[in-house]
Design an enzyme around this catalytic site. Sequence first.
Site, mmCIF file in Angstrom:
data_model
loop_
_atom_site.group_PDB
_atom_site.id
_atom_site.type_symbol
_atom_site.label_atom_id
_atom_site.label_comp_id
_atom_site.label_asym_id
_atom_site.label_seq_id
_atom_site.Cartn_x
_atom_site.Cartn_y
_atom_site.Cartn_z
ATOM 1 N N ARG A 51 26.206 21.270 20.852
ATOM 2 C CA ARG A 51 26.515 22.464 21.644
ATOM 3 C C ARG A 51 26.619 22.082 23.119
ATOM 4 N NH1 ARG A 51 22.060 25.071 21.466
ATOM 5 N NH2 ARG A 51 21.476 24.554 23.592
ATOM 6 N N TYR A 104 46.511 41.797 28.580
ATOM 7 C CA TYR A 104 46.367 41.605 27.137
ATOM 8 C C TYR A 104 45.327 42.578 26.581
ATOM 9 C CZ TYR A 104 44.382 39.376 22.969
ATOM 10 O OH TYR A 104 43.877 39.137 21.723
ATOM 11 N N ASP A 177 45.287 34.080 33.840
ATOM 12 C CA ASP A 177 45.494 33.772 32.426
ATOM 13 C C ASP A 177 46.862 33.105 32.312
ATOM 14 O OD1 ASP A 177 46.105 33.764 29.715
ATOM 15 O OD2 ASP A 177 45.065 35.642 29.321
ATOM 16 N N LYS A 202 47.313 29.261 21.313
ATOM 17 C CA LYS A 202 48.728 29.548 21.439
ATOM 18 C C LYS A 202 49.532 28.269 21.685
ATOM 19 C CE LYS A 202 47.398 33.899 21.067
ATOM 20 N NZ LYS A 202 45.965 33.930 21.323
#
Length: 382
Positions: A51, A104, A177, A202
């Site tokens: 982690r 978004y 973004d 994406k």
Amino acid sequence: MSELAGFNTRAIHAGQEPDPATGAVIPPLHLTTTYKQDGVGGLRGGYEYSRSGNPTRAALQEQLAALEQGTTALTFASGLAAEDTLLRTLCRPGDEIVLGGDAYGGTFRLISRVLEPWGVGYRPIDLGDLDAVREAVAPETTRVVWCETPTNPLLNIADIAALAQIARESGTVLVVDNTFASPYLQRPLTLGADVVVHSTTKYLGGHSDVVGGALVTSDAHWAERLTYHQNAMGAVNGPFDAWLLMRGIKTLGVRMDRHCANAARIAEFLLDHPAVASVLYPGLPDHPGHEIAARQMSGFGGMLSFRLRDGEEAALRVCERTRLFTLAESLGGVESLIEHPGRMTHASAAGSPLEVPADLVRLSVGIEDVEDLLADLDRALS
């Protein structure tokens, strides 16, 4: 990797040194949760628990930082996990976010339904209206100006350099973004942004097979805080996801060239189609943000939207009739996708100032042969 190296060279080589033990050209996939210590506190390479750090994720983060021309990149389990970590790092109860008026839907949902009950307010603003942005930014309460450009799904363009100046003057943080453009077409940090956000699901991944998110910055203060919170909040991506993203990023440049070329052809086709009322694509000369996009981007991207003359039912019919354009959410993969934002990706914005038109269809244009894509759309629109 030299900062002077070209984009595609950095995409292939940054963070991708051959394995020192075996000479393997592709960095190893480190599927481990923990690491043997050479005595208490004697960490090999600084690794103790995956982690906190994993060599495969570290290689991906170095690759992303090089592409965005930042100093620090951090990767997460999803784009929204990256956004949540960022906003909880930047904001406290009583702070306010100036949010692009067509952000978004997932970002809007996170801010309006998760952060707002926690005491963080938001103000939707047309980021193309710089006077409105200046008026909306209150130095005593505004912590973040949140910008998408191009926007999802209306393909609006914001002037990053102008917004960065407003943010600097008011002491706020400009977040961009950059998912739609990808770092191949646009690098907001070089235009003055403080932090760049990506849904790496994406264009960076590019093959619709891995979910992820990223933050990139050159601000040492925020890099330190975000690195701490990446570990403390724990929403990191696993090593196999990181490995898939590194593989996808290597071909980002050549894929984006094809995405852009195909989208431009399709935009021109739709512009002349009698069933189409309007086409939203920054590559079109009459798009209101065309000049800004041409100045701050090296191409206009693979995303476009269009509105139907006969309204919502016509939009739904088109979405249901295509064969090559798959009816699905998400974007940026090699395959072409079609969706109805009002009922799919942006349903959470219904009834809000960020609601999208019901007659709108969004396309993620893939890298198939463009003549086949044009024929598919022509059939669906007929």
